[in-house]
Motif scaffolding. Sequence first.
Motif, mmCIF file in Angstrom:
data_model
loop_
_atom_site.group_PDB
_atom_site.id
_atom_site.type_symbol
_atom_site.label_atom_id
_atom_site.label_comp_id
_atom_site.label_asym_id
_atom_site.label_seq_id
_atom_site.Cartn_x
_atom_site.Cartn_y
_atom_site.Cartn_z
ATOM 1 N N ARG A 11 -5.997 4.212 1.611
ATOM 2 C CA ARG A 11 -6.350 3.199 2.605
ATOM 3 C C ARG A 11 -7.549 2.664 2.534
ATOM 4 O O ARG A 11 -7.775 1.423 2.623
ATOM 5 N N GLU A 14 -8.020 0.313 -0.072
ATOM 6 C CA GLU A 14 -7.308 -0.780 0.002
ATOM 7 C C GLU A 14 -8.159 -1.785 0.982
ATOM 8 O O GLU A 14 -8.076 -2.822 0.724
ATOM 9 N N GLU A 15 -8.587 -1.077 1.886
ATOM 10 C CA GLU A 15 -9.471 -1.967 2.974
ATOM 11 C C GLU A 15 -10.601 -2.598 2.348
ATOM 12 O O GLU A 15 -10.878 -3.644 2.545
ATOM 13 N N THR A 31 -0.908 -7.218 3.459
ATOM 14 C CA THR A 31 -1.145 -6.084 2.820
ATOM 15 C C THR A 31 -0.025 -5.034 2.744
ATOM 16 O O THR A 31 0.811 -5.266 3.554
ATOM 17 N N ASN A 32 -0.022 -4.120 1.707
ATOM 18 C CA ASN A 32 1.337 -3.266 1.778
ATOM 19 C C ASN A 32 2.599 -3.926 1.852
ATOM 20 O O ASN A 32 3.544 -3.377 2.567
ATOM 21 N N ASP A 41 -0.004 -3.897 -3.181
ATOM 22 C CA ASP A 41 -0.983 -3.398 -2.367
ATOM 23 C C ASP A 41 -1.667 -4.602 -1.502
ATOM 24 O O ASP A 41 -1.721 -4.632 -0.226
ATOM 25 N N ILE A 42 -2.013 -5.822 -2.173
ATOM 26 C CA ILE A 42 -2.894 -6.918 -1.336
ATOM 27 C C ILE A 42 -2.283 -8.306 -2.164
ATOM 28 O O ILE A 42 -1.927 -8.354 -3.328
ATOM 29 N N GLU A 54 -3.417 -5.203 -7.338
ATOM 30 C CA GLU A 54 -2.897 -3.515 -7.328
ATOM 31 C C GLU A 54 -4.318 -2.905 -7.393
ATOM 32 O O GLU A 54 -5.390 -3.040 -7.854
ATOM 33 N N VAL A 55 -4.650 -2.026 -6.112
ATOM 34 C CA VAL A 55 -5.750 -1.317 -5.867
ATOM 35 C C VAL A 55 -5.465 -0.013 -6.544
ATOM 36 O O VAL A 55 -4.371 0.929 -6.020
ATOM 37 N N THR A 57 -7.510 3.822 -6.105
ATOM 38 C CA THR A 57 -8.617 4.412 -5.749
ATOM 39 C C THR A 57 -8.612 5.896 -6.179
ATOM 40 O O THR A 57 -7.477 6.544 -5.921
#
Length: 147
Positions: A11, A14-15, A31-32, A41-42, A54-55, A57
């Motif tokens: 999360r 993504e933020e 988002t999501n 994702d975004i 696509e994120v 992390t």
Amino acid sequence: MPIPQHIITGRRGEEHAAQVMRKKGYTIITTNWRLGHLEMDIICGNKKEIVFVEVKTRTSNFGNKTPEEYVDNVKQRRLIAAGNAYIKYYHEERRPRFDIIGITIKDGEIVETTHIENAFHPHAKTINKQSFSSEWKWQHRNKVISK
């Protein structure tokens, strides 16, 4: 029940990725986003493009791979399917683009962000409004979705 650490990390990534896209002048649409098993994702855009992001992390470079290297061909096909479903469902006419944002977090701090624009391209022409009539049906896993 506490939220697992990998969910919190994801999360946060993504933020941060959404902030990166805003700073580059894109408007975050959602988002999501999910439709069945498809997810993005975004989704953001500007006047000319809709961008599917696509994120990835990670808290380390496990296996000597950067976060963005985890978006393999199978994941790319899923993202393309999700992008096509979104375009079709919302009658999106802007040119689509698929980006990847890789984020590395160490000791709770974001230490690296890599944004790959146009990271991959669909092998077939993306569906657009002219590709179908105003009534359409999309079938997935024996479930018909129509608009």
